[in-house]
Design an enzyme around this catalytic site. Structure first.
Site, short mmCIF file in Angstrom:
data_model
loop_
_atom_site.label_atom_id
_atom_site.label_comp_id
_atom_site.label_asym_id
_atom_site.label_seq_id
_atom_site.Cartn_x
_atom_site.Cartn_y
_atom_site.Cartn_z
N CYS A 2 27.49 -22.38 -24.78
CA CYS A 2 27.40 -23.64 -24.19
C CYS A 2 28.65 -24.75 -24.17
O CYS A 2 29.41 -24.58 -25.32
CB CYS A 2 26.28 -24.60 -24.99
SG CYS A 2 24.67 -24.04 -24.79
N ARG A 27 33.63 -19.91 -23.28
CA ARG A 27 32.91 -19.93 -24.10
C ARG A 27 31.46 -19.05 -23.81
O ARG A 27 30.73 -18.77 -24.88
CB ARG A 27 32.39 -21.23 -24.32
CG ARG A 27 33.56 -22.30 -24.94
CD ARG A 27 32.86 -23.70 -24.98
NE ARG A 27 32.02 -24.08 -26.00
CZ ARG A 27 31.84 -24.52 -27.16
NH1 ARG A 27 33.33 -24.72 -27.55
NH2 ARG A 27 30.83 -24.55 -27.99
N TRP A 77 24.38 -21.55 -22.52
CA TRP A 77 24.16 -20.52 -22.87
C TRP A 77 22.66 -20.25 -23.45
O TRP A 77 22.17 -20.68 -24.35
CB TRP A 77 25.09 -19.83 -23.93
CG TRP A 77 25.22 -18.38 -24.32
CD1 TRP A 77 25.93 -17.43 -23.63
CD2 TRP A 77 24.39 -17.74 -25.34
NE1 TRP A 77 25.86 -16.28 -24.48
CE2 TRP A 77 24.88 -16.41 -25.20
CE3 TRP A 77 23.61 -18.14 -26.23
CZ2 TRP A 77 24.48 -15.34 -26.12
CZ3 TRP A 77 23.04 -16.98 -27.12
CH2 TRP A 77 23.46 -15.87 -27.25
N ASN A 103 24.15 -29.01 -27.03
CA ASN A 103 24.48 -27.54 -27.88
C ASN A 103 23.93 -27.52 -29.03
O ASN A 103 24.02 -28.31 -29.72
CB ASN A 103 26.12 -27.52 -27.98
CG ASN A 103 26.93 -27.41 -26.61
OD1 ASN A 103 26.32 -27.41 -25.62
ND2 ASN A 103 28.01 -27.34 -26.87
N GLY A 104 23.47 -26.35 -29.22
CA GLY A 104 22.63 -26.10 -30.67
C GLY A 104 21.17 -25.75 -30.43
O GLY A 104 20.75 -25.39 -29.40
N GLU A 488 37.47 -2.34 -35.24
CA GLU A 488 38.15 -3.37 -34.16
C GLU A 488 38.33 -2.51 -32.89
O GLU A 488 38.03 -3.28 -31.90
CB GLU A 488 39.16 -4.05 -34.91
CG GLU A 488 39.98 -4.93 -33.95
CD GLU A 488 39.23 -6.29 -33.47
OE1 GLU A 488 38.05 -6.21 -34.05
OE2 GLU A 488 39.57 -6.82 -32.59
N LYS A 492 36.05 -3.73 -29.62
CA LYS A 492 36.93 -4.13 -28.39
C LYS A 492 36.40 -3.35 -27.17
O LYS A 492 36.11 -4.04 -26.29
CB LYS A 492 38.34 -4.03 -28.39
CG LYS A 492 39.28 -4.81 -29.33
CD LYS A 492 39.31 -6.25 -28.88
CE LYS A 492 38.36 -7.03 -29.42
NZ LYS A 492 38.05 -7.85 -30.64
N GLU A 495 32.71 -4.43 -26.43
CA GLU A 495 32.42 -5.69 -25.83
C GLU A 495 32.66 -6.02 -24.20
O GLU A 495 32.08 -6.57 -23.60
CB GLU A 495 33.53 -6.52 -26.57
CG GLU A 495 33.06 -7.11 -27.88
CD GLU A 495 33.95 -8.20 -28.49
OE1 GLU A 495 35.46 -7.73 -28.68
OE2 GLU A 495 33.59 -9.46 -28.83
N HIS A 511 29.21 13.19 -43.14
CA HIS A 511 28.10 12.82 -43.77
C HIS A 511 26.84 12.30 -42.61
O HIS A 511 26.12 11.56 -42.82
CB HIS A 511 28.30 11.61 -44.74
CG HIS A 511 29.06 12.07 -45.82
ND1 HIS A 511 28.53 12.69 -46.90
CD2 HIS A 511 30.22 12.09 -46.00
CE1 HIS A 511 29.65 13.08 -47.73
NE2 HIS A 511 30.70 12.60 -47.03
N LYS A 611 32.23 -16.98 -26.79
CA LYS A 611 33.65 -17.04 -27.37
C LYS A 611 33.30 -17.65 -28.98
O LYS A 611 34.08 -17.28 -29.74
CB LYS A 611 34.70 -17.84 -26.60
CG LYS A 611 35.84 -17.97 -27.47
CD LYS A 611 36.68 -16.93 -27.42
CE LYS A 611 37.76 -16.95 -27.98
NZ LYS A 611 38.39 -15.33 -28.66
C1 F6R Z 1 35.11 -10.06 -31.03
C2 F6R Z 1 35.00 -11.66 -31.08
C3 F6R Z 1 33.98 -12.08 -32.09
C4 F6R Z 1 34.40 -13.07 -33.02
C5 F6R Z 1 33.46 -13.62 -33.98
C6 F6R Z 1 33.81 -14.58 -35.03
O1 F6R Z 1 36.10 -9.88 -30.10
O2 F6R Z 1 35.69 -12.58 -30.69
O3 F6R Z 1 33.60 -11.02 -33.02
O4 F6R Z 1 35.42 -12.56 -34.02
O5 F6R Z 1 32.54 -14.30 -33.28
O6 F6R Z 1 34.48 -15.91 -34.28
P1 F6R Z 1 35.48 -16.82 -35.15
O7 F6R Z 1 36.89 -15.85 -35.38
O8 F6R Z 1 35.78 -17.75 -33.93
O9 F6R Z 1 34.76 -17.17 -36.18
#
Ligand code: F6R
Length: 616
Positions: A2, A27, A77, A103-104, A488, A492, A495, A511, A611
């Site tokens: 949002c 976002r 969103w 938002n929220g 990680e 990536k 996602e 295991h 985001k």
């Molecule tokens: C993955 C990604 C998310 C953020 C997570 C925490 O690429 O961006 O997993 O890392 O939502 O977000 P922040 O760092 O803003 O608290």
């Protein structure tokens, strides 16, 4: 998750709000809308499911006159109710004179909705947010605009940032914030703006005030005034200057923000070290009084709290802090933290790691740790965000605005920040000899240059990506400090390409996960020779090959032994083991990017993701 933009000033509001919303697209959202106060003061609501393009077309068709100079915009969103035109914000009251964007989550919305329906209010959407418009309508029967909004907000439970407009006072927008979600007021010249996030303001002003919990901003073209939602008393707010520029939040010729941000990493890392790391003396300077307080020499335990990619950075941080400080470090998934009565107290330094500084799970964990007596610090990328305002110690990563939903430069600068913190604390607490501090500082200061060299490998990664993009599953394996990089790398890929991918410690394979290996399973093995468990990783690679798994090996340049085992090889420069995660993650970001591109995915805004995750 949002986005909100509001404008009161002399300029045509519709294009300005649409531009602002476009800056917040990153976002994550599934519908968008505007509320505009037309020349004769009627509220005009235009809202559409889908991308902002749909809204732009609808605004064009509506022939909105340029004389309309105030309004609000929103990208939604979906949480309550599907992403339809009807559920898109803004939402109106029954009279059509009040509009709100939110938002929220309004946690008590069912109770409030029932009360309002009993009074005859008609609801048009399935959202929780609409109750606010009707609450304001009720309050307007007895109170003027500002007081009506204040009294309505006081009835709401949950986390919110909201902006409301009323056709009776077309040039007075009211914004408020509570719990999670950010709301920033932009002080322009003869115009005032509101936004959930700084990039929407950068084209207009860099002078901002951040709303704190239970604060309200009354915004007119001549400027904002602030008050407390619960008491109604005026509040004086600090005006801060944003360092980011409007250009930093543009693609700058790249096809995607994610690629731009990957390529920016050498600069971002260098900026994060600048004026802090001195390779000649091995000393580190961190800004702010907290870092020089007596507590820094005394605490006995560290708790790291974060989500997603930031959580994986914290896993790397644990290795460094424990190794060089010999202090126990817990790493906690912030969303789980408060539900299990964690053990921490006055001798604990709790550090929240967050790119945005607005992740609600992380903020809730921060508050829980504070309530239990821990002292709070944050490694954060957004100065002025909630995390930086609620923590005592702030270590800003200087990645600049990260717009691509998949975090890249925030991660590598978080790793850089962990190194700064480790050397800083080791220097203060004398847990590392000065010679070792100097050696590490020197090696660290070379990383941006090595990373820039590494990024020149993009072509060969593109080739690997094209060869592997058709697989349905991937495994990533790493050991020790490289295990978080396996996590990680897998995150990536999943996602942005929607390929199923998991990260495992190499030792875990036997295991269970090894049952998955066959000729249809690519395995990315992170195997730098500098690793203390390099030999063991070679064994894991053999095990994959013995079962016809497709092996992509990430090895140090010139390591023929490891490379010979692999179907595809990714090379990174040789650096000492503890430093290599900052480099090894980079080709994994590029690999994920190239695979997603090959598959034609929406790389900067992957499906279902936001985001900044501002609801629990
Ligand atoms: C993955 C990604 C998310 C953020 C997570 C925490 O690429 O961006 O997993 O890392 O939502 O977000 P922040 O760092 O803003 O608290």
């Amino acid at each position: 998750m949002c986005g909100i933009v509001g404008y009161a000033g002399p300029k045509p509001a519709a294009p300005l709000l649409l531009n602002g919303l476009a800056k917040l697209e990153y976002r994550g959202y599934d519908s968008a809308g505007l509320a505009l106060l037309t020349g004769n003061h009627h509220l005009n609501i235009i809202k559409k499911a889908g991308k902002i393009g749909n809204l732009i077309a609808a605004v064009k068709a509506a022939k909105v006159p340029a004389s309309i100079t105030s309004g609000i915009g929103h990208t939604r969103w979906a949480t309550h109710g599907q992403p339809t035109d009807q559920n898109a914000h803004p939402h109106m009251d029954c009279s059509g004179r009040v509009a709100v964007v939110h938002n929220g989550i309004v946690e008590n919305y069912q109770h409030l909705k029932k009360q309002l329906q009993d009074k005859g209010h008609q609801f048009r959407s399935q959202t929780d947010s609409e109750v606010l418009a009707h609450l304001i309508e009720e309050q307007l029967k007895k109170h003027p605009w500002k007081e009506a909004v204040r009294r309505s907000l006081a009835q709401i439970q949950g986390t919110y940032s909201v902006v409301a407009v009323y056709e009776g006072e077309p040039h007075t927008l009211i914004g408020a914030r509570s719990g999670g979600g950010a709301l920033v007021v932009g002080w322009g010249k003869g115009e005032t703006l509101l936004a959930s996030d700084v990039p929407a303001l950068l084209a207009h002003t860099r002078r901002v005030s951040y709303l704190d919990d239970n604060e309200m901003a009354v915004v007119t073209p001549t400027g904002p005034s602030f008050l407390n939602v619960l008491t109604g008393k005026p509040v004086v707010k600090k005006v801060s200057e944003i360092e980011w520029t409007a250009e930093q939040a543009e693609k700058g010729g790249y096809p995607h923000f994610m690629l731009k941000e990957i390529m920016e990493q050498p600069r971002a890392l260098e900026d994060t070290f600048t004026s802090r790391l001195d390779p000649r003396t091995g000393s580190v300077v961190l800004e702010g009084k907290f870092w020089d307080s007596p507590f820094i020499g005394k605490f006995k335990k560290i708790t790291l709290l974060a989500m997603g990619t930031s959580y994986y950075a914290a896993l790397v941080g644990k290795f460094l802090l424990e190794k060089y400080l010999r202090i126990p470090v817990d790493v906690e998934n912030a969303s789980e933290f408060r539900y299990r009565n964690p053990i921490l107290g006055k001798d604990t330094l709790a550090i929240v790691i967050t790119q945005s500084g607005e992740t609600v799970d992380t903020l809730v964990a921060l508050r829980e740790a504070k309530a239990k007596g821990a002292r709070i610090a944050t490694i954060c990328n957004v100065m002025g965000s909630s995390a930086t305002r609620e923590a005592e110690g702030v270590l800003i990563t200087r990645a600049g605005p990260e717009i691509g939903v998949a975090s890249t430069k925030a991660f590598t600068t978080q790793l850089g920040a962990f190194w700064l913190l480790t050397l800083f604390l080791a220097g203060k607490r004398k847990t590392m000899p000065v010679s070792e501090l100097k050696k590490k500082a020197k090696e660290l200061s070379r990383l941006p240059q090595l990373m820039a060299g590494l990024l020149k490998q993009r072509k060969s990664l593109e080739k690997i990506a094209h060869e592997y993009a058709h697989y349905f599953n991937f495994l990533y394996i790493g050991r020790g400090i490289h295990y978080p990089i396996a996590l990680e790398g897998a995150l990536k890929l999943k996602e942005i390409s929607y390929i199923h991918a998991e990260g495992y410690p190499g030792g875990e394979m036997k295991h269970g996960p090894i049952a998955l290996i066959d000729s249809k399973m690519p395995v990315v093995a992170i195997a730098p020779k500098s690793s203390a468990v390099y030999e063991k990783m070679l064994n894991n690679m053999e095990e994959v090959k013995a079962r016809q798994g497709r092996l992509i090996a990430l090895v140090e340049k010139g390591d023929k032994l490891a490379a010979a085992k692999a179907d595809a090889v990714i090379e990174i420069p040789s650096v000492s083991e503890d430093l290599s995660p900052i480099l090894s993650v980079v080709p994994l970001q590029v690999l994920a990017y190239e695979i997603a591109k090959k598959k034609g995915r929406e790389i900067d805004q992957p499906r279902n993701l936001a985001k900044s995750v501002t609801v629990e």
